[in-house]
Design an enzyme around this catalytic site. Structure first.
Site, PDB file in Angstrom:
ATOM      1  N   GLY A  16      96.607  74.908 -13.233  1.00  0.00           N
ATOM      2  CA  GLY A  16      96.057  74.507 -11.941  1.00  0.00           C
ATOM      3  C   GLY A  16      96.421  75.473 -10.841  1.00  0.00           C
ATOM      4  O   GLY A  16      96.720  75.064  -9.710  1.00  0.00           O
ATOM      5  N   GLY A  20      96.105  74.624  -4.040  1.00  0.00           N
ATOM      6  CA  GLY A  20      97.222  73.729  -3.785  1.00  0.00           C
ATOM      7  C   GLY A  20      98.580  74.272  -4.182  1.00  0.00           C
ATOM      8  O   GLY A  20      98.878  75.462  -4.016  1.00  0.00           O
ATOM      9  N   TYR A 166      97.200  56.694 -11.890  1.00  0.00           N
ATOM     10  CA  TYR A 166      97.855  57.931 -11.472  1.00  0.00           C
ATOM     11  C   TYR A 166      99.372  57.782 -11.540  1.00  0.00           C
ATOM     12  O   TYR A 166     100.069  58.647 -12.087  1.00  0.00           O
ATOM     13  CB  TYR A 166      97.432  58.313 -10.060  1.00  0.00           C
ATOM     14  CG  TYR A 166      98.177  59.511  -9.526  1.00  0.00           C
ATOM     15  CD1 TYR A 166      97.865  60.792  -9.974  1.00  0.00           C
ATOM     16  CD2 TYR A 166      99.213  59.370  -8.604  1.00  0.00           C
ATOM     17  CE1 TYR A 166      98.560  61.905  -9.518  1.00  0.00           C
ATOM     18  CE2 TYR A 166      99.913  60.471  -8.142  1.00  0.00           C
ATOM     19  CZ  TYR A 166      99.593  61.730  -8.597  1.00  0.00           C
ATOM     20  OH  TYR A 166     100.293  62.831  -8.152  1.00  0.00           O
TER      21      TYR A 166
END
Length: 299
Positions: A16, A20, A166
């Protein structure tokens, strides 16, 4: 962050890494000399990130929501690099709305955030063992403290709620990071399994996901900007977990102020469930059975 040790000669994989926390982490590592593999689902976005970062970086496609793609990524990476020094399991999804599944039929949060990384780590472990002081960093969350694993319904086929899913995925990630540390210690492996969480970072609340939910959603998105800390600050715990020579396996790092939501990096607190060895063994067995990945013993 300028006080990192020299990273020259290290091969670092950051999942990822195109946005971010992952982008900040990859940027800092590359600018301190590491050769960084940007493991991303969208290679076009990865290429843009690589251009921004500069230094020694390469972009490789990795879809953690597809175990075949995880295996393909691991096989190609290990064919090209004889050893891997650092694996930062940073990528994750935070979704709103109805239940969704991965290519393998797993609930999307658990399948991406935990099971995909579990499989990736196991497939890369032999190459991590070839590095002199390799580390695996697992990205936890303060939401793990209020979560509880339901082993009778790990995929949340009943009573699904996105926020609950989550939190459970982050608890599962944390449990497996701690359990991996136990197993590495038991085999005398030099690999360290370390955990970190970003507190309330501006990437955590996914403002764009709230924007389409009317006036209330837009208000939540704006409030998120007020209570969260910058992404650069949120990335510090995982950067320290990855590079601080004094950090040993099993450490859990996070912000030290306001109930671990922000502030300087210090030791964070695990929930009782995350630290429970019985939970760790049970979840490990479940992950083995679900993914078909069994970790090799390392010296």
């Amino acid at each position: 962050m300028t006080d990192l040790p020299d990273q020259r000669g290290r091969i670092a994989v950051v999942t990822g890494a195109n946005s971010g926390l992952g982008l900040v982490t990859a940027t800092v590592l590359a600018r301190h000399g590491a050769h960084v593999i940007l493991a991303v689902r969208d290679t076009a976005a990865g290429a843009q990130a690589a251009h921004r970062i500069g230094g020694h970086v390469e972009v490789r496609r990795l879809d953690l929501a597809d175990l075949d793609a995880v295996r393909t990524f691991a096989a190609a990476l290990t064919a090209d690099h004889p050893a891997i020094d650092l694996l930062i399991n940073n990528a994750g999804v935070v979704l709103l709305g109805p239940r969704r599944t991965t290519a393998d039929g797993f609930e999307l949060h658990l399948g991406t955030n935990m099971l995909g990384h579990y499989a990736l780590t196991g497939l890369l472990l032999p190459h991590l063992a070839k590095a002199p002081a390799a580390r695996v960093v697992h990205l936890s969350s303060i939401t793990h403290k209020n979560a509880h694993l339901d082993f009778g319904d790990l995929m949340m086929e009943h009573g699904y709620r996105a926020a609950t899913a989550y939190g459970r995925s982050k608890l599962a990630t944390t449990v497996l990071g701690v359990e991996l540390d136990r197993r590495l210690r038991a085999t005398g492996s030099p690999i360290a399994s370390v955990l970190a969480h970003p507190g309330l970072s501006r990437t955590n609340l996914t403002p764009r996901a709230w924007e389409h939910r009317g006036r209330a959603g837009r208000l939540i998105a704006r409030l998120g900007l007020l209570v969260t800390q910058p992404t650069e600050q949120g990335a510090l715990p995982q950067l320290r977990a990855a590079t601080d020579p004094g950090v040993r396996g099993g450490r859990f790092l996070g912000p030290g102020r306001l109930w671990e939501t922000r502030g300087p990096v210090t030791d964070a607190r695990l929930s009782r469930e995350a630290a429970d060895p019985a939970v760790g063994r049970r979840l490990w067995t479940a992950a083995e059975n679900l993914t078909g990945v069994r970790y090799p013993a390392t010296p």
